[in-house]
Enzyme design. Structure first.
Site, mmCIF file in Angstrom:
data_model
loop_
_atom_site.group_PDB
_atom_site.id
_atom_site.type_symbol
_atom_site.label_atom_id
_atom_site.label_comp_id
_atom_site.label_asym_id
_atom_site.label_seq_id
_atom_site.Cartn_x
_atom_site.Cartn_y
_atom_site.Cartn_z
ATOM 1 C CG ASN A 334 25.906 51.406 71.082
ATOM 2 O OD1 ASN A 334 24.829 50.885 71.352
ATOM 3 N ND2 ASN A 334 27.062 50.867 71.402
ATOM 4 C CG ASN A 359 31.320 43.173 72.567
ATOM 5 O OD1 ASN A 359 31.997 42.147 72.703
ATOM 6 N ND2 ASN A 359 30.640 43.420 71.469
ATOM 7 C CB ILE A 360 29.916 41.156 77.578
ATOM 8 C CG1 ILE A 360 28.717 41.113 76.625
ATOM 9 C CG2 ILE A 360 29.800 42.302 78.557
ATOM 10 C CD1 ILE A 360 27.429 40.656 77.313
ATOM 11 C CB CYS A 421 30.492 51.073 78.729
ATOM 12 S SG CYS A 421 29.613 50.314 80.109
ATOM 13 C CG ASP A 423 23.227 48.690 78.975
ATOM 14 O OD1 ASP A 423 22.345 49.477 78.567
ATOM 15 O OD2 ASP A 423 23.434 47.577 78.468
ATOM 16 N N GLY A 424 26.536 51.017 81.282
ATOM 17 C CA GLY A 424 27.199 51.505 82.489
ATOM 18 C C GLY A 424 27.177 50.509 83.625
ATOM 19 C CD1 TRP A 425 25.659 46.360 82.448
ATOM 20 C CD2 TRP A 425 23.677 47.071 83.198
ATOM 21 N NE1 TRP A 425 24.722 45.956 81.566
ATOM 22 C CE2 TRP A 425 23.477 46.369 81.997
ATOM 23 C CE3 TRP A 425 22.556 47.599 83.865
ATOM 24 C CZ2 TRP A 425 22.207 46.190 81.435
ATOM 25 C CZ3 TRP A 425 21.296 47.417 83.313
ATOM 26 C CH2 TRP A 425 21.129 46.730 82.102
ATOM 27 C CG ASP A 426 28.606 44.515 81.702
ATOM 28 O OD1 ASP A 426 28.456 43.826 82.709
ATOM 29 O OD2 ASP A 426 27.807 44.509 80.749
ATOM 30 N NE ARG A 467 27.063 41.415 81.607
ATOM 31 C CZ ARG A 467 26.055 41.634 80.761
ATOM 32 N NH1 ARG A 467 25.347 40.610 80.304
ATOM 33 N NH2 ARG A 467 25.764 42.860 80.364
#
Lengths: 647, 807
Positions: A334, A359-360, A421, A423-426, A467
């Site tokens: 990153n 990751n997602i 993480c 973005d800090g939203w997942d 999502r």
């Protein structure tokens, strides 16, 4: 395993995987089209339709009528197979003599109704009547399978909730596409610039769910503001960070200017803010996005000072632990994209720990594999190794283990932690919410859990719309991922390990997941608080919590014991983790629980309630009598002889 | 508290930290006074001082000094230190302490030499003393004993003694049970503690069989054979047993009972479950002719028994079930998964856990047994077909399937005494070779966990339908442990003949009084106090709704299932080839031949019906007093966690486990009882009672329980989270660094150890059953009736209540 797709009617096997929808990247496609099933489906369609043609002499096999009243008056069967409607819901299409090809019990003939909200199939052929009630929100993809015979066709509906539905029907000239078109229109309203059904849903619940979460009240419950932490108005217009809530808690001593500089250094301005504070040690959980360190190891004095302030706010420890949810290699990668992580040289007294969570995209792929092994058939002899191969439970384990590690630092080491993480939203939401569930018994109540979701997920901008893909037909969107499902799964694992520690039951979790997709309630719509405010979600839609809190007894765990002030560490071992069969395999009738044990206990609870009432009643009467006639008190008092319970 | 002194404990290498230094120990020699608790007839063979018992919870870095003793019954670790730290356990065995290992319970012995683990085998014990002695037990405890500070001579003698007495082949007479019962003389057996009610039927007398025949309605068509009294006919048969009434005594004598269908159980519809040993291989043709004519008669014998025309199916168990060797091999792989040496090994194996578990095939073996039982159940329930289970010796898989079928069909066998009676009937009297299968003599070649497999199947049912069983999983787990305590006649012998023959000490048979008999395992008071026995009873058990629901309820509803009944065997078409797929099986060839196949159902005929039957049953609400078909799909089969995981500290869930829910359920039931008492008191006395009669007894907080209840111990370290130590993670992360410093915590844990809410077993247990029988009614009306019947202390009370209200 690659599945075969036959896009043409020739039904020849092709080893290649064919994309059926819009052009998509094959590696990351969320749903691999279940091609071998399509094949099978076609065969079944052919078989059923031909038998239907030979036996049924009804000329108009398919009647579609917008004015369903005409149909209802004229057709007894259709009347019986009519769909019940919610207030605000209207029927859009009805088709008779549709065959539902059930993978478990075979082909069933009945009436298919499409409304703005759902797809409803009912057959009175069976006793009890067979019904299928599917909110269109769960539809991921609809495929039309061209007829084997000229006037018949099939529908394959791939759902987000671990099932696929297959229908076969005979087409009439005039109504060729009606069912299909109505389905696609109302399943994917966003793609057509139409409103979601949630805004049309007009049910009145006695409880107002939108009032469940009040950030100021929640922070007050945690003992905030205090001398170190303040409730800040800096983001009240979502100017500092558009994906953050309007109310955030930051250290008192940090000036707004510095906050802005910190925001500039953090991805999308998601600065470290407080999520939870330990009532005794004052150790805190703060969450944020990655620092924009970049390839040249850029530093930001304000950010460094800011984290130091967070550490200083907790007098119990001289360390701050930064949990980076990512794999260390990914965090490194990153840097090249301008992101990165806090170096321990720049941030003195900070310790950086990577939690190695994937990751997602990995999670989406894992769930896709899982669907393949649970629907429709289960290979019982390969069950365990099949689950193993999806890695789903392994990822659950890593997530839970991460939360346990964070909780242990906060509770035992009394150290403040920062969780982020990219973005800090997942992953960040997953971790902070799970950690708070471990540490704070309040979040294990029904109300508390609703607050937890509202706070850590909704207000902090987990991008639900993206999502989940609410009402969006782009099923191959690489941004879709079952992050929230994974969190609920972790919660379920915890309820399995601590069956008495949660006020809510399994149905509560299932209901949340069902309405995550259904688009009946406004709760999970849109990506962040700002968008919800702009769209006036609270004014236009009903909250899921209105529905839940209006019938709490349905969602209450009869075994609930308040573990007040107890930290509950789940055991993150595959010896204890199990696949949530009642969710992932629930469409398989063989997996359905018959009488769950809590049913017994629920009845016991109501017996107890009845008896309690009776006791109170008698007590009142007795005391009344005691006042009126004191003569009767001559008999020996206070002899509490145990009364024989007769057998 | 000693444990705080040494502090830290965060040493990376296993350089152990003890609470007392070895020098201190040697000076004081405190352990010399420690005497093992010896049973009658128990003798100390060898012992060694200054042995360290490493604690698994402390990641094997700390331990206790003590004395390790080997007797002719057990290996025992004694420590003065540990007594101080001992957390009171809710589970206590009178014969075996926490640090006692019966010699028969030892599964594997290893020595650690220079950090390498090597098996210690009899005859191959090196002269070199290992640093550590590792004992792996059949009940899944793992002991690590450090010998570094032990006198070399003592250590050598101890190791030889342990290896010799645990692993060397021995003879039956040398088993501890005989010295025990001999020394105990008038050993108190029988009613020491609570007398169970109703008692376990031992099937040792003619009357026991009569009662069972009568109970199941088989009295008319089956008769009890007593010609084997004193084992005159065969030593592989019990003294009494039942056969179809058309079977003559001479027929039985002919092949010593082989080839004779033995009665197991009768269905209310008239069909029955039987089992049969295969006939011996036939040498010459003349006798084989005679046999064939006898075989020809068999179907008639069975058929004529019944007023109803019904079919018979023979089920050759070896054809479809795994062999004993396969079962043994699978279990050997399986058990290895539950004996991790340390945390690192545990977490290492956790990553691939599911696949590794599947590879052992153990769950698949269980599944096959459940499916086979299901298949037989369908025949009996649905097809009105009698089933004859056939096995070479009729004493392994026959016992397993026959007893499993009965647990599934007959609710009587789901009560505690019924279950024990079933084990007596099918296993003990069925001549299951416990001695060989448990390998008590360490001869190794005949070992197979057949009985354990049965308990596994029962456990699967138990966890699928908790309210249907009067006993708990704790009971089943304890029963499985009892197999390795070599005192009970139940598990010591290969047949009742062997038992009787050995129990009669010496030649003078007449002189032996009953009191010299070895205790049966069912005499639970030999092992446990009443408080532990209370854990056997399931508080959620739904008692019998009617006195005799078996006869009244069953017959009709089951017959309504809409499948056509199968045609009688007379009109049965010849079997298809598929039936005899295992041509190699000599049993089928010699015994069955073509004649018998005429009246057997084919496998194909049958599998379709079984599926429909199963689905049909699944679609209806459960009657916990009716059929209880096991689920066998992938997700339905689970690991018997209480048995296999109870000693592994990493998987213990402090404050969790299903026990916490059960605890709450008990609390609710108790509250209801209290309220009920209050209500009736008010009604009876018509007086204000003292305002604060608080009959509520404080319950244990669920947070003080643990998933391993009642086993394992909650020591202070258990409160800490278990964090996977993965090799993948670069960061090493232990939870050792943050030991709770407040003493209070530990004290709290001690004081709050769970004690089951039964002060007196009978008084407490029975009302539970009585109350819980109201619980499975679903409709509200029924529920109201139930409430009122809770109130029905007697009709007069209800009456007085209404009178009272009229005022």
């Amino acid at each position: 395993m690659d599945r075969l797709v036959t896009s043409d009617s020739l039904a020849t096997k092709k080893p290649a995987r064919l994309a059926t929808g819009s052009g998509q990247a094959s590696a990351d496609s969320p749903e691999s089209p279940a091609g071998s099933h399509v094949e099978w489906c076609k065969q079944l369609i052919a078989a059923t339709i031909s038998t239907q043609l030979s036996t049924a002499a009804v000329p108009d096999n398919i009647s579609i009528s917008k004015d369903y009243r005409v149909l209802r008056d004229g057709n007894k069967l259709a009347q019986m197979e009519e769909a019940p409607l919610f207030p605000g819901e209207a029927i859009k299409a009805i088709a008779k003599d549709v065959t539902y090809i059930c993978p478990f019990i075979g082909a069933i003939s009945g009436t298919l109704t499409v409304t703005e909200y759902k797809l409803y199939f009912k057959s009175v052929e069976r006793d009890p009547p067979f019904t299928l009630d599917v909110p269109l929100g769960v539809v991921n993809r609809i495929e039309k399978i061209a007829g084997i015979q000229e006037n018949s066709c099939g529908l394959e509906i791939v759902c987000k909730d671990m099932r696929n539905l297959r229908f076969a029907y005979k087409q009439e000239e005039h109504g060729k596409l009606e069912i299909f078109e109505n389905l696609t229109q109302f399943a994917f309203p966003v793609s057509r610039n139409l409103p979601l059904f949630a805004v049309k849903y007009k049910e009145n619940y006695p409880v107002q769910g939108w009032k469940v979460y009040d950030p100021v009240a929640e922070y007050k419950r945690q003992g905030l503001p205090n001398e170190s932490w303040a409730i800040s108005k800096i983001n009240s217009n979502y100017e500092l960070c558009d994906t953050y809530p309007s109310v955030v808690v930051v250290p008192t001593s940090v000036k707004d200017d510095d906050l802005c500089r910190v925001a500039a250094f953090r991805t999308r301005g998601r600065i470290p803010v407080l999520s939870w504070i330990h009532p005794e040690s004052q150790a805190t959980i703060t969450r944020c996005s990655q620092p924009m360190v970049g390839p040249n190891d850029k530093r930001c004095k304000e950010d460094e000072k800011y984290l130091q302030t967070i550490m200083d706010a907790n007098a119990q420890s001289h360390k701050l632990i930064i949990f980076d949810a990512r794999q260390s290699s990914v965090a490194d990668a990153n840097k090249a994209k301008g992101g990165g992580y806090e170096s321990e040289t720049a941030y003195s007294n900070a310790e950086l720990v990577f939690l190695e969570i994937h990751n997602i995209h990995v999670m989406r792929e894992s769930l896709r594999k899982l669907k393949d092994i649970v629907y429709p058939v289960i290979d019982e002899s390969k069950w365990l190794s099949n689950i193993d191969s999806t890695h789903w439970l392994e990822y659950i384990r890593i997530l839970l283990a991460g939360a346990v590690r964070i909780a242990d630092k906060v509770e035992s080491a009394k150290t403040s932690v920062v969780v982020h993480c990219s973005d800090g939203w997942d992953r960040t939401s997953q971790l902070t919410a799970l950690t708070m569930l471990i540490l704070d018994s309040y979040y294990r109540t029904i109300k508390g859990f609703e607050v937890l979701i509202e706070k850590e997920w909704l207000s902090f901008g987990h991008r639900f719309a993206v999502r989940i893909g609410h009402g969006d037909e782009n099923h191959a969107d690489a941004d879709r991922s079952p992050i929230f499902l994974q969190f609920i799964d972790c919660v379920w694992q915890m309820t399995k390990q601590f069956p008495a520690a949660f006020e809510f039951n399994e149905l509560f979790l299932l209901t949340i997941l069902d309405h995550l997709y259904s688009c009946l309630f406004g709760t999970f719509l849109y990506n962040c608080e700002q968008q919800r405010a702009k769209e006036e979600v609270q004014a236009k839609t009903v909250s899921l919590w209105s529905y839940v809190n209006s019938q709490l007894e349905e969602f209450t765990n009869p075994f609930y014991v308040n573990y007040e002030n107890h930290v509950l560490y789940p055991v993150a071992s595959l010896r204890h983790l199990e696949l949530w069969v009642n969710y992932y395999v629930r469409w398989n009738p063989r997996m359905r629980p018959q009488v769950p044990i809590h049913q017994n206990c629920k009845e016991l609870l109501s017996i107890r309630a009845e008896l309690q009432k009776k006791v109170e009643e008698l007590q009142r009467e007795v005391s009344n009598m005691a006042v009126s006639s004191s003569s009767e008190r001559a008999s020996p008092t206070h002899s509490v002889s145990p009364v024989q319970t007769t057998v | 508290m000693l444990s705080l002194g040494s502090g830290g404990g965060k040493t990376a290498k296993p350089s152990f930290v003890s609470y007392v230094s070895p020098e201190e120990i040697k000076k004081e020699n405190v352990n010399d006074d420690l005497k093992p608790h010896l049973l009658p007839g128990e003798l100390v063979i060898c012992e060694a001082n200054t042995v360290v018992k490493y604690s698994r919870e402390d990641s094997l870095q700390r331990g206790f000094y003590g004395k390790l003793v080997c007797t002719n019954f057990k290996i025992s670790f004694l420590s003065a230190e540990q007594l101080l730290d001992e957390v009171e356990q809710s589970y206590k065995n009178k014969l075996m302490g926490e640090n006692d290992i019966s010699l028969h319970c030892v599964d594997q012995i290893f020595g650690v030499y220079d950090d390498k683990k090597k098996p210690l085998l009899p005859g191959a014990v090196k002269n070199k003393i290992p640093e550590k002695l590792l004992l792996y037990c059949k009940d899944f405890r793992v002991f690590h004993f450090g010998l570094r500070y032990t006198k070399e001579e003592d250590a050598r003698r101890l190791i030889r003694g342990i290896v010799h007495h645990c692993l060397n082949p021995t003879s039956l007479k040398c088993l501890f049970a005989f010295s025990y019962v001999g020394a105990a003389g008038g050993l108190k057996v029988g009613p020491v503690g609570i007398e169970e009610e109703p008692p376990t039927i031992m099937f040792e007398t003619k009357n026991d069989w009569k009662v069972e025949l009568d109970r199941t309605g088989g009295l008319l068509t089956y008769r009890i054979i007593s010609s084997n009294e004193n084992y005159k006919i065969s030593t592989r048969l019990p003294q009494f047993f039942a056969v179809p009434s058309t079977v003559a005594d001479d027929d039985i004598k002919k092949y010593k009972g082989k080839g004779i269908p033995l009665w197991c159980w009768s269905h209310s519809s008239g069909c029955a479950l039987l089992k049969m040993a295969a006939l011996p291989e036939i040498a010459d043709d003349s006798t084989s002719q005679m046999d064939k004519s006898w075989i020809d008669r068999l179907p008639q014998l069975l058929g004529e028994n019944h007023p109803l025309d019904h079919t018979i199916r023979t089920e050759i168990l070896s054809a479809t079930l795994p062999t004993l060797q396969e079962i043994q091999a699978s279990y050997n792989r399986f058990k290895q998964l539950f004996l991790p040496d340390n945390a690192a090994e545990f977490w290492e194996s956790d990553i691939k856990w599911l696949s590794v578990l599947e590879n052992t095939n153990w769950l698949e073996v269980i599944r096959q047994c459940l499916k086979k039982a299901l298949d037989i159940v369908e025949c009996l329930e649905q097809r009105n077909t009698s089933v004859v289970l056939v096995e070479e010796n009729c004493s392994d898989l026959c016992c397993l399937i026959a007893s499993l079928v009965q647990v599934i069909i007959d609710p009587h066998f789901r009560t505690l005494s019924g279950f024990q009676s079933l084990i007596q009937k099918e296993w003990v009297m069925g001549c299951h070779c416990f001695l060989d299968r448990c390998n008590l003599l360490r001869s190794n070649d005949k070992e197979a966990p057949v009985f354990l497999l049965f308990l596994e199947c029962v456990w699967q049912l138990l966890q699928q339908y908790p309210p249907a069983f009067e006993f708990t999983e704790t009971y089943v787990t304890i029963l499985s442990d009892s197999m390795f305590i070599p005192i009970f006649s139940t598990f010591l012998f290969n047949s009742p003949w062997q038992r009787d023959n050995n129990q009669m000490l010496d030649e003078d048979r007449r002189m032996v009084s009953r009191s010299l008999k070895l205790p049966s395992v069912w005499e639970w008071s030999v092992q446990f106090e009443n408080s532990v026995q209370a854990l056997f009873y399931n508080p959620l058990y739904i008692g019998k709704p009617k006195m005799d629901n078996r006869r009244t309820q069953r017959v009709k509803p089951q017959r309504q299932m809409s499948l056509p009944s199968s045609p009688s065997y007379h009109s049965r078409p010849s079997p298809r080839k598929g039936f005899f797929r295992e041509e190699t099986d000599h049993l089928i060839k010699t015994f069955l031949g073509k004649k018998i196949s005429r009246w057997t159902l084919t496998a194909e005929d049958h599998s379709v019906g079984y599926k429909l039957f199963y689905e049909n049953w699944r679609s209806k609400p459960i009657d916990h007093h009716g059929l209880l078909l096991p689920l066998h799909d992938g997700p339905a089969l689970r690991i018997w966690g209480q048995r296999y995981l109870r000693w592994i500290p990493e998987v213990q869930i402090p404050g969790g486990g299903s026990i916490t829910a059960l605890n709450k359920a008990c609390e609710i039931i108790d509250e209801i009882k209290t309220l009920q008492t209050k209500v009736s008191q008010r009604i009876l006395k018509r007086q204000p009672s003292s305002p604060n009669i608080d009959i509520f007894t404080p319950f244990h907080e669920s947070s003080r329980l643990s998933s391993t209840f009642p086993f394992g111990t909650l020591r202070r370290q258990s409160i800490k989270p278990r964090i996977p130590v993965s090799t993948n993670l670069s960061m090493s992360f232990g939870s050792m660094e943050n030991l709770p410093d407040d003493e209070e915590d530990l004290v709290h844990w001690k004081n709050n150890n769970f004690a089951w809410k039964h002060s007196n077993l009978h008084e407490q247990h029975l009302p539970f059953g009585e109350l819980s029988m109201y619980l499975d009614k679903l409709k509200y009306e029924e529920f109201l009736v139930a409430i009122s019947s809770i109130f029905q202390l007697n009709p007069l009370n209800m009456h007085s209540l209404s009178l009272y209200k009229c005022k």
